[in-house]
Design a protein around this motif. Structure first.
Motif, PDB file in Angstrom:
ATOM      1  N   TYR A  42      -0.802 -67.859 144.744  1.00  0.00           N
ATOM      2  CA  TYR A  42      -1.145 -66.956 144.153  1.00  0.00           C
ATOM      3  C   TYR A  42       0.143 -65.855 144.777  1.00  0.00           C
ATOM      4  CZ  TYR A  42      -5.784 -68.359 146.418  1.00  0.00           C
ATOM      5  OH  TYR A  42      -7.291 -68.627 146.551  1.00  0.00           O
ATOM      6  N   LEU A  67      -3.423 -62.801 150.314  1.00  0.00           N
ATOM      7  CA  LEU A  67      -4.256 -63.999 150.302  1.00  0.00           C
ATOM      8  C   LEU A  67      -3.233 -64.830 149.934  1.00  0.00           C
ATOM      9  CD1 LEU A  67      -6.300 -64.214 147.048  1.00  0.00           C
ATOM     10  CD2 LEU A  67      -6.861 -63.416 149.290  1.00  0.00           C
ATOM     11  N   ALA A  79      -8.148 -70.199 151.061  1.00  0.00           N
ATOM     12  CA  ALA A  79      -8.264 -68.715 151.493  1.00  0.00           C
ATOM     13  C   ALA A  79      -9.574 -68.094 150.811  1.00  0.00           C
ATOM     14  CB  ALA A  79      -7.783 -67.832 150.094  1.00  0.00           C
ATOM     15  N   PRO A 113     -10.295 -62.666 154.003  1.00  0.00           N
ATOM     16  CA  PRO A 113      -9.035 -62.773 152.372  1.00  0.00           C
ATOM     17  C   PRO A 113      -9.940 -62.666 151.481  1.00  0.00           C
ATOM     18  CG  PRO A 113     -10.086 -64.837 153.502  1.00  0.00           C
ATOM     19  CD  PRO A 113     -10.428 -64.180 154.225  1.00  0.00           C
TER      20      PRO A 113
END
Length: 306
Positions: free
Chosen positions: A132, A168, A177, A183
Motif C-alpha cells: 500500500y 490501509l 485490510a 479500512p
C-alpha cells in the motif's frame, strides 16, 4: 524539458533557515495530514482485533516511521519535478527548490533516499502494508505528478488514491485490510474528501494554476461546473459513517452533522458572488472536517491504551 526548466529557476540567494527549508521541502502540513490516517488505521486495527497497544508499540513505531519517510520522499520528489510550476505560483515560491536554498540535484537525492529508507523500514512490518505504501508513492510521484497533473482535469482523482491508501497502510501493518469493512470505508472517506478539498484549493488559487498551465477543473471547466462536482462528492460522503456504527453513535452523529454542515456550505456556493471567499471557507472546513473525523476515531477507541 525538465533540464531546460532547471537552468532558469535556481536563484543563488539563500533566504531561509534550515528548519524552514525542511518544512517547505517535505510540505509539513501535508505530511502530517497523511500520517494521521496511518496512525488511525493502525489503532482501529488494534481495536477491532482485540490486540493490545503495549504489545504492538514496536510495530506501530516502525509503521509510522516507515510510512512517514515514504510519504516525505514522494512529496520531496514532487517538489523537484514541479519546480517550474512552483516558480509561477505564489503559494509555493518559498520552497527551497524555487529559492535556490537547496540544489535540485540534492532535492532529488533526498527524495530518493527518504523513499528508499522508508520502504526498507516498511518491509519490517508486513508485505501488504509495504504494498500500500508503494501504491501511494507510485501513484503520487508518477501517475499524478509526472503524468496527469499537467494534462487532465481528472488528475485530482488519481492524486486522491495516493492519500486514500494511508489508513490501509496502518491497518495492514497489523491485520489484512480486506478482512474488515472499516479500512475500506476509511479509504473511501479520504478518497472522496480529497475531491472537494482539492477543488477548494484550485478555486482559491485559480489565477496561479491558470498561469502555471495546470489542468485543474476550475481552470478548464469553470467555477459552476466545479461546484457541481463539489456538491456531488460531499453528498457521496453521507452514507459512509453508517458503515462505521461499530465506532459508536457519538462518531456517527458527529460525522453526519459535519456532512450536513458541509452540504449547506456547498449550496451557499451556488448563491455567492465571492467565489474566492467561499472557496477559502470550504478549504478550511475540509481541513478541519478530516482532522475531526480521524482524531475522533482515535478517541472512541482510546481504551486500547490502557
Amino acid at each position: 524539458m525538465q533540464n531546460e526548466v532547471i537552468k532558469n529557476v535556481q536563484p543563488t540567494i539563500k533566504e531561509h533557515s534550515v528548519l524552514e527549508q525542511i518544512k517547505y521541502l517535505i510540505k509539513a502540513p501535508v505530511l502530517i495530514a497523511n500520517v494521521v490516517p496511518v496512525l488511525t488505521g493502525f489503532l482501529l486495527a488494534l481495536f477491532f482485533s482485540g490486540a493490545t497497544f503495549a504489545g504492538h508499540l514496536g510495530l506501530l513505531l516502525l509503521t509510522l516511521i516507515g510510512s512517514t519517510l515514504v510519504i516525505a520522499g514522494a512529496l520531496v520528489i514532487n517538489n523537484w519535478y514541479d519546480v517550474d510550476i512552483d516558480t509561477v505560483m505564489g503559494r509555493t515560491k518559498k520552497r527551497p527548490t524555487v529559492t535556490g536554498d537547496i540544489s535540485l540535484k540534492t532535492v532529488l537525492t533526498i527524495g530518493i533516499v527518504l523513499s528508499g529508507v522508508g520502504f526498507i523500514i516498511m518491509f519490517f512490518t508486513t508485505l501488504e502494508a509495504t504494498l500500500y505504501s508503494f501504491i501511494g508513492w507510485f501513484t503520487y510521484v508518477f501517475l499524478y505528478t509526472m503524468w496527469s497533473k499537467r494534462r487532465y482535469t481528472w488528475n485530482t482523482i488519481i492524486g486522491s488514491v495516493s492519500g486514500a491508501v494511508t489508513p490501509l497502510i496502518g491497518w495492514a501493518a497489523l491485520e489484512p485490510a480486506f478482512s474488515h469493512i472499516v479500512p475500506l470505508v476509511l479509504f473511501m472517506i479520504i478518497f472522496i474528501w480529497q475531491m472537494p478539498h482539492t477543488y477548494s484549493i484550485a478555486m482559491r488559487k485559480y489565477d496561479e494554476y491558470k498561469a502555471a498551465g495546470v489542468k485543474m477543473l476550475p481552470v478548464v471547466k469553470g467555477f459552476r461546473v466545479t461546484k457541481i462536482h463539489f456538491l456531488f462528492y460531499v453528498i457521496c460522503l453521507f452514507p459512509l459513517p453508517f458503515f462505521l456504527m461499530s465506532l459508536g453513535m457519538v462518531f456517527v452523529i458527529t460525522a453526519t452533522i459535519l456532512n450536513i454542515a458541509w452540504l449547506i456550505l456547498c449550496i451557499q456556493g451556488f448563491m455567492t458572488k465571492n467565489n474566492h471567499r467561499w472557496a477559502t471557507n470550504s478549504f478550511f472546513y475540509s481541513v478541519n472536517y478530516l482532522m475531526i473525523l480521524f482524531v475522533l476515531m482515535i478517541v472512541v477507541t482510546f481504551p486500547i491504551f490502557q
